[in-house]
Design an enzyme around this catalytic site. Structure first.
Site, PDB file in Angstrom:
ATOM      1  N   LYS A 195     -45.351  12.664  -9.651  1.00 20.42           N
ATOM      2  CA  LYS A 195     -46.657  11.074 -10.576  1.00 20.42           C
ATOM      3  C   LYS A 195     -45.218  10.367 -11.601  1.00 20.42           C
ATOM      4  O   LYS A 195     -45.939  11.539 -12.493  1.00 20.42           O
ATOM      5  CB  LYS A 195     -47.470  12.390 -10.425  1.00 20.42           C
ATOM      6  CG  LYS A 195     -48.831  11.575 -11.498  1.00 20.42           C
ATOM      7  CD  LYS A 195     -49.400  12.240 -12.542  1.00 20.42           C
ATOM      8  CE  LYS A 195     -49.078  12.494 -14.194  1.00 20.42           C
ATOM      9  NZ  LYS A 195     -48.492  11.316 -14.744  1.00 20.42           N
ATOM     10  N   THR A 250     -43.612  19.402 -25.046  1.00 22.31           N
ATOM     11  CA  THR A 250     -43.965  21.186 -25.391  1.00 22.31           C
ATOM     12  C   THR A 250     -45.366  21.104 -24.950  1.00 22.31           C
ATOM     13  O   THR A 250     -45.571  22.285 -24.233  1.00 22.31           O
ATOM     14  CB  THR A 250     -43.157  21.852 -26.322  1.00 22.31           C
ATOM     15  OG1 THR A 250     -41.842  20.783 -26.451  1.00 22.31           O
ATOM     16  CG2 THR A 250     -43.873  22.719 -26.079  1.00 22.31           C
ATOM     17  N   GLY A 253     -46.319  20.985 -20.897  1.00 20.34           N
ATOM     18  CA  GLY A 253     -45.343  21.733 -20.678  1.00 20.34           C
ATOM     19  C   GLY A 253     -45.707  23.076 -20.980  1.00 20.34           C
ATOM     20  O   GLY A 253     -46.016  23.740 -20.170  1.00 20.34           O
ATOM     21  N   GLU A 270     -38.703  20.826 -18.819  1.00 17.86           N
ATOM     22  CA  GLU A 270     -37.810  19.928 -19.633  1.00 17.86           C
ATOM     23  C   GLU A 270     -38.610  19.307 -20.886  1.00 17.86           C
ATOM     24  O   GLU A 270     -39.090  17.956 -20.602  1.00 17.86           O
ATOM     25  CB  GLU A 270     -37.240  18.984 -19.074  1.00 17.86           C
ATOM     26  CG  GLU A 270     -36.074  19.386 -17.834  1.00 17.86           C
ATOM     27  CD  GLU A 270     -34.884  20.037 -18.328  1.00 17.86           C
ATOM     28  OE1 GLU A 270     -35.058  19.785 -19.443  1.00 17.86           O
ATOM     29  OE2 GLU A 270     -34.033  20.520 -17.332  1.00 17.86           O
ATOM     30  N   CYS A 304     -35.116  12.562 -25.964  1.00 15.50           N
ATOM     31  CA  CYS A 304     -36.251  14.014 -25.993  1.00 15.50           C
ATOM     32  C   CYS A 304     -34.609  14.587 -26.552  1.00 15.50           C
ATOM     33  O   CYS A 304     -34.622  15.501 -27.384  1.00 15.50           O
ATOM     34  CB  CYS A 304     -35.890  14.765 -24.437  1.00 15.50           C
ATOM     35  SG  CYS A 304     -34.543  13.917 -23.183  1.00 15.50           S
ATOM     36  N   GLU A 400     -41.221  16.851 -33.790  1.00 13.67           N
ATOM     37  CA  GLU A 400     -40.557  15.957 -32.665  1.00 13.67           C
ATOM     38  C   GLU A 400     -41.350  14.635 -32.940  1.00 13.67           C
ATOM     39  O   GLU A 400     -42.262  14.868 -32.933  1.00 13.67           O
ATOM     40  CB  GLU A 400     -40.540  16.008 -31.649  1.00 13.67           C
ATOM     41  CG  GLU A 400     -39.882  14.828 -30.417  1.00 13.67           C
ATOM     42  CD  GLU A 400     -39.926  15.376 -29.144  1.00 13.67           C
ATOM     43  OE1 GLU A 400     -41.330  15.178 -28.940  1.00 13.67           O
ATOM     44  OE2 GLU A 400     -38.601  15.411 -28.606  1.00 13.67           O
TER      45      GLU A 400
END
Ligand code: NAD
Length: 497
Positions: A195, A250, A253, A270, A304, A400
């Protein structure tokens, strides 16, 4: 003066891809979605719609997982293919990418807001090299003979493919991440449902077609474009999926890890980063400044492992900051197909707002903010920005940002900077610039990050494992380590008397 980024002429091959009707790629063919829903695909440099993609959901995922499950049949074509032939197929996929390298680069520029030179030299080239590298692995996946202390019994281990893999990828490297995820999964003998990000579905669909032409059996690779909260969650929750390999934020994730835990599903994550980069006073300043600026401004900071937290020794701090301003001021924003463009757009309006918010907030918190030249209107551009006089506790130094925004922090001594650099919830990459071998060794030992650079930044290679410590994820992409993520170890006991 108001600038706009006009779309330059597009090649016939790419125009044809953009004109395709929305589709998923399942069981070896392009098919209309069962969901019946579509998504607009925008060119981030103009904000204009350039294509319509399928907005697949759970019904499309079910169909794709069924195809991948059939293709994983032990007596089917894929599982019985010899390792040499599996390697050849992977090699031909790599060749097919290179045969259309210019077109793929153009497509990535239009879909993901890249700059053509980098898309060609990095995204496309790396995707091909990943397939070429992993093409060498099917013939080298081995088990071992186990010296058990039972007479009349022989025990060996074998490495089996984990099964059906669900791959979910981010928008910042659409084709390249196909190489990172698909090549090792296929080398291990798995079948895959991919996906891609809803922002950038186009290159993965093309790659799936080329893979069939390269000899990949139908159903081994299926691609379902769609959104995260529909297609993504359906893939994670599907009981027929044995492993999820994920590249993205994150926050997502963590959600995936929680959901996957319900079925004890294998997961590789990742995730994001806030990578520390340290310039010691004895560094080659030309290289350090060029490398640090290149690392953060490349792809408009949407990488990243961007070195977004720059620690500079106080004795060279002001000089480094001035030189970074000059580099940022020299970056002309524009369409990535325009050869004079130095800085491309951000992916969408939401990301632009997020980056601009961070910059505003840094100024309000008392940091010095240097913003580069005017950017075109219409697209999602943000100028190259350097934030200095910042503190470690400011959001711009901790979170980030995922934009062309560099936060610079001064330091006085080595112990202090290594402690501060390591005080992050992330651990994706880190870097040091120094001529002093002891400093370099101390730093590479002290910094907890999946990749540590010394006197350079940003290179990756299919042979070198890539991944994160701490909240930058777990498991590895690339290199032999990534194969382990697609294999199970089986102990085989033979009672021979
Ligand atoms: P994102 O997490 O928003 O989305 C990534 C993918 O996850 C997309 O395909 C999205 O549709 C899907 N998704 C979203 N919600 C989901 C859910 N609930 N269930 C299942 N799937 C879901 O990330 P993004 O904005 O596309 O990408 C940027 C992020 O990716 C940054 O944080 C960046 O650092 C990270 N990234 C990491 C690496 C790495 O190798 N560590 C590489 C590239 C990008």
């Amino acid at each position: 003066m108001t600038l706009t980024a006009e779309t330059p002429t597009v090649s016939a091959a790419v125009s044809a891809r953009l004109a395709l009707a929305p589709h998923v790629f399942v069981d070896g063919t392009a098919q209309t979605t069962l969901s019946g829903k579509n998504l607009p695909v925008l060119d981030p440099a103009t904000g204009q719609m350039i294509a319509t993609a399928a907005d697949g959901d759970a019904v499309d995922i079910n169909r794709a997982v069924a195809a991948a499950t059939r293709a994983f049949d032990p007596s089917g074509e894929w599982r019985t293919m010899t390792p040499v032939e599996r390697g050849r197929v992977l090699h031909r996929i790599g060749d097919a990418i290179l045969d259309r390298a210019d077109e793929f680069a153009e497509l990535e520029v239009l879909d993901a807001g890249k700059v053509r030179g980098a898309a060609r030299a990095i995204d496309v080239d790396f995707a091909a090299r990943a397939f070429h590298y992993f093409a060498g692995w099917p013939t080298k996946i081995t088990g071992a003979t186990v010296p058990v202390s039972h007479p009349g019994i022989h025990v060996r281990t074998e490495k089996d493919p984990v099964g059906v893999v669900g791959a979910i990828t981010a928008w910042n490297f659409p084709l390249l991440l196909c190489g990172w995820k698909l090549a090792p999964a296929l080398a291990a003998g798995c079948t895959v449902v991919l996906k891609p990000s809803e922002e950038t579905p186009l290159s993965a669909l093309w790659l799936a077609e080329l893979a069939i032409e390269a000899g990949l059996p139908a159903g081994v690779l299926n691609v379902v474009p769609g959104r995260g909260d529909t297609a993504g969650e359906a893939l994670v929750d599907h009981p027929g999926v044995d492993k999820i390999t994920f590249t993205g934020s994150t926050a997502v994730g963590k959600q995936i890890a929680r959901r996957a835990a319900e079925q004890v599903k294998r997961v590789t994550l990742e995730l994001g980063g806030k990578s520390a980069n340290i310039i010691f006073p004895d560094a080659d300043l030309d290289a350090a400044v060029e490398g640090s600026a290149g690392g953060i401004f490349w792809h408009s900071g949407q990488t990243c492992s961007a070195p977004s937290r720059l620690f500079v020794h106080r004795s060279v701090h002001d000089e480094v900051v001035e030189r970074l301003h000059a580099i940022g001021d020299g970056l002309r924003s524009g369409h990535g197909l325009d050869p004079t463009t130095g800085l491309g757009p951000l992916i969408n309006a939401r990301q632009l707002e997020r980056v601009a918010d961070h910059v505003r907030r840094a100024g309000e918190e008392g940091a010095r903010v240097h913003i580069g030249p005017d950017v075109p209107t219409g697209g999602f551009f943000h100028p190259a920005t350097v934030i200095s006089d910042a503190r470690d506790d400011m959001a711009c130094a901790r979170e980030e940002i995922f934009g062309p925004v560099l936060t610079v922090l001064p330091f006085d001594d080595t112990d202090e900077v290594l402690r501060r650099a390591d005080a992050s919830e992330y651990g994706l990459a880190a870097g040091v610039w120094t001529q002093n071998v002891s400093n370099a060794h101390r730093a590479t030992k002290a910094l907890r990050a999946g990749t540590v650079y010394v006197n350079g930044w940003g290179l990756t290679d299919p042979a070198a494992p890539f991944g994160g410590f701490r909240q930058s994820g777990y498991g590895r992409d690339l290199g032999p380590d990534s194969l382990e993520g697609y294999l199970e170890t089986k102990s085989v006991w033979t009672f021979h008397g």
